[in-house]
Structure formats: C-alpha cells, structure tokens
Write a protein that holds these residues in place. Structure first.
Motif, short mmCIF file in Angstrom:
data_model
loop_
_atom_site.label_atom_id
_atom_site.label_comp_id
_atom_site.label_asym_id
_atom_site.label_seq_id
_atom_site.Cartn_x
_atom_site.Cartn_y
_atom_site.Cartn_z
N TYR A 44 0.85 -1.19 0.00
CA TYR A 44 0.00 0.00 0.00
C TYR A 44 0.89 1.24 0.00
CZ TYR A 44 -4.05 -2.87 1.10
OH TYR A 44 -5.07 -3.80 1.05
N SER A 45 0.43 2.30 -0.66
CA SER A 45 1.18 3.56 -0.67
C SER A 45 0.23 4.73 -0.52
CB SER A 45 1.98 3.70 -1.96
OG SER A 45 1.13 3.82 -3.08
N TRP A 46 0.76 5.83 0.01
CA TRP A 46 -0.01 7.06 0.13
C TRP A 46 0.94 8.23 0.34
CZ3 TRP A 46 0.56 3.39 3.80
CH2 TRP A 46 0.92 3.76 5.09
N GLY A 47 0.45 9.44 0.04
CA GLY A 47 1.26 10.63 0.20
C GLY A 47 1.13 11.57 -0.97
N VAL A 48 2.18 12.34 -1.22
CA VAL A 48 2.18 13.37 -2.25
C VAL A 48 2.30 12.75 -3.64
CG1 VAL A 48 3.46 15.35 -3.18
CG2 VAL A 48 3.14 15.12 -0.72
N LEU A 49 1.43 13.19 -4.54
CA LEU A 49 1.51 12.84 -5.96
C LEU A 49 2.23 13.99 -6.64
CD1 LEU A 49 -2.23 11.87 -6.33
CD2 LEU A 49 -0.32 10.29 -6.17
N ARG A 50 3.47 13.80 -7.02
CA ARG A 50 4.26 14.92 -7.52
C ARG A 50 5.03 14.54 -8.79
NH1 ARG A 50 8.28 16.79 -3.23
NH2 ARG A 50 6.35 17.12 -2.12
N ASN A 51 4.97 15.40 -9.76
CA ASN A 51 5.81 15.32 -10.97
C ASN A 51 5.61 14.07 -11.81
OD1 ASN A 51 6.95 17.75 -10.15
ND2 ASN A 51 8.55 16.72 -8.99
N GLY A 52 4.59 13.29 -11.52
CA GLY A 52 4.34 12.11 -12.35
C GLY A 52 5.47 11.13 -12.39
N ASN A 53 6.26 11.01 -11.31
CA ASN A 53 7.41 10.12 -11.34
C ASN A 53 7.11 8.71 -10.86
OD1 ASN A 53 7.38 10.36 -8.51
ND2 ASN A 53 8.84 12.04 -8.54
N GLY A 54 5.87 8.40 -10.55
CA GLY A 54 5.50 7.04 -10.20
C GLY A 54 5.90 6.60 -8.81
N ARG A 55 6.23 7.52 -7.94
CA ARG A 55 6.73 7.16 -6.61
C ARG A 55 5.78 6.27 -5.80
NH1 ARG A 55 7.73 12.43 -3.47
NH2 ARG A 55 8.17 13.20 -5.52
N LEU A 56 4.46 6.43 -6.02
CA LEU A 56 3.50 5.62 -5.26
C LEU A 56 3.25 4.26 -5.90
CD1 LEU A 56 0.81 8.25 -4.20
CD2 LEU A 56 2.87 7.53 -2.99
N GLY A 57 3.59 4.10 -7.17
CA GLY A 57 3.43 2.82 -7.83
C GLY A 57 2.00 2.45 -8.14
N ALA A 89 11.85 2.88 0.95
CA ALA A 89 11.53 4.05 0.13
C ALA A 89 12.67 5.06 0.18
CB ALA A 89 10.24 4.70 0.63
N GLY A 90 12.96 5.65 -0.97
CA GLY A 90 13.91 6.73 -1.05
C GLY A 90 13.16 8.05 -1.18
N LEU A 91 13.83 9.07 -1.63
CA LEU A 91 13.20 10.38 -1.76
C LEU A 91 11.98 10.33 -2.68
CD1 LEU A 91 13.24 13.39 -1.09
CD2 LEU A 91 14.73 13.72 -3.08
N ALA A 92 12.12 9.70 -3.85
CA ALA A 92 11.01 9.64 -4.80
C ALA A 92 10.99 8.30 -5.54
CB ALA A 92 11.09 10.79 -5.79
N HIS A 93 11.50 7.26 -4.90
CA HIS A 93 11.50 5.92 -5.50
C HIS A 93 11.40 4.88 -4.40
CE1 HIS A 93 15.66 6.20 -4.24
NE2 HIS A 93 15.80 4.91 -4.46
N THR A 94 11.10 3.64 -4.79
CA THR A 94 10.98 2.55 -3.83
C THR A 94 11.61 1.30 -4.41
OG1 THR A 94 8.90 3.46 -2.99
CG2 THR A 94 9.34 1.16 -2.48
N ALA A 105 11.58 -2.30 -8.48
CA ALA A 105 11.85 -0.88 -8.28
C ALA A 105 10.84 -0.05 -9.06
CB ALA A 105 13.26 -0.54 -8.76
N TRP A 106 10.50 1.12 -8.49
CA TRP A 106 9.62 2.05 -9.19
C TRP A 106 9.83 3.45 -8.64
CZ3 TRP A 106 8.03 -1.57 -5.70
CH2 TRP A 106 7.35 -1.12 -4.58
N GLY A 107 9.44 4.43 -9.45
CA GLY A 107 9.56 5.83 -9.06
C GLY A 107 10.59 6.57 -9.88
N LYS A 108 11.05 7.68 -9.34
CA LYS A 108 11.99 8.56 -10.03
C LYS A 108 13.32 7.83 -10.24
CE LYS A 108 13.72 13.26 -9.83
NZ LYS A 108 13.72 14.50 -9.05
N ASN A 109 13.84 7.93 -11.46
CA ASN A 109 15.07 7.21 -11.81
C ASN A 109 16.07 8.11 -12.53
OD1 ASN A 109 16.55 4.68 -12.04
ND2 ASN A 109 16.09 4.76 -14.22
N THR A 110 15.98 9.42 -12.33
CA THR A 110 16.85 10.34 -13.07
C THR A 110 18.33 10.16 -12.76
OG1 THR A 110 16.50 12.02 -11.38
CG2 THR A 110 15.09 12.12 -13.34
#
Length: 131
Positions: A44-57, A89-94, A105-110
C-alpha cells in the motif's frame, strides 16, 4: 501525538518505509499464524503525488494531476502476485524484495536510483550486478 492508521486497524502490517512525502507499507493477507515467507502480501502507498514520477506505484502519473495527495493507503495492485517481504523508500522511488529474492523498483530514476539503465543507457542485467 501518534495516532492509529485506521486503514490497517485489523491487518498485520509487516513493514513500513517513509520516502520524501510518501509512505509504503507491506501488509500480510493470510492468517496471523502463517509463516512470513509463505504468506501472501499486498503493498500500500499514500502521500504526495508529484511530478508524475511514479513514486506511489499506483499507475500512470500516480493519479490525476488535479489531486495533489493520495490521502488514504492505496493498494499497489501490480505487486499483488509478487509476495513482497521487504521494502525501502527513497526520496522519490521505492525498492522491494520478493520472497524469491527478486528486486522490484519504481519511481523517479533520473540518477539511476531504480537501476533501470546504466550510465551508458543500457539495461543492467541481473548477472552483471554481482560480477
């Protein structure tokens, strides 16, 4: 002061990890007496939806752009059959580990946080990681 997360009141939460303005939890779906590695899990995930980076999966850009928060824990349905046993969880990835030892893995990968691509833009194969 600390309060009960009502969404998980009668469930067995195995792991919780906090990222940058979001939280991820692993919940056991079977009976409390089951062995941890044999029990089915849901993430389960919850929180800020930001920048469309998929952090919540939870798909797409993590929700409609008009909705800045996912306030209630939402099941990450794509992991229902993965049997996740560990999560971080990291800053914007998991990153998550399955009972079979696979890493998801999912989320921000820059910066390559999710290891989807090497610095040369090539996919990293699992055999290359330990060599």
């Amino acid at each position: 002061y600390p309060r009960l997360v009502e969404s998980f009141k009668n469930l067995r939460v195995l792991k919780v990890s906090c990222g940058g303005s979001f939280t991820i939890a692993v919940v056991q779906c079977n009976h409390p007496g089951d062995q941890p590695l044999s029990a089915k899990t849901h993430v389960y995930s919850w929180g800020v939806l930001r920048n469309g980076n998929g952090r919540l999966g939870i798909g797409g850009n993590d929700g409609p752009s008009t909705m800045p928060y996912q306030r209630r824990p939402t099941r990450v349905a794509t992991l229902d059959d993965a049997n996740i046993i560990e999560i971080s969880a990291g800053l914007a990835h998991t990153l998550a580990i399955t009972a079979n030892g696979e890493v998801m893995a999912w989320g921000k990968n820059t910066e390559g946080q999710c290891s989807f691509f090497s610095t040369l833009g090539e996919a990293i194969m699992s055999d290359d990681v330990c060599n």
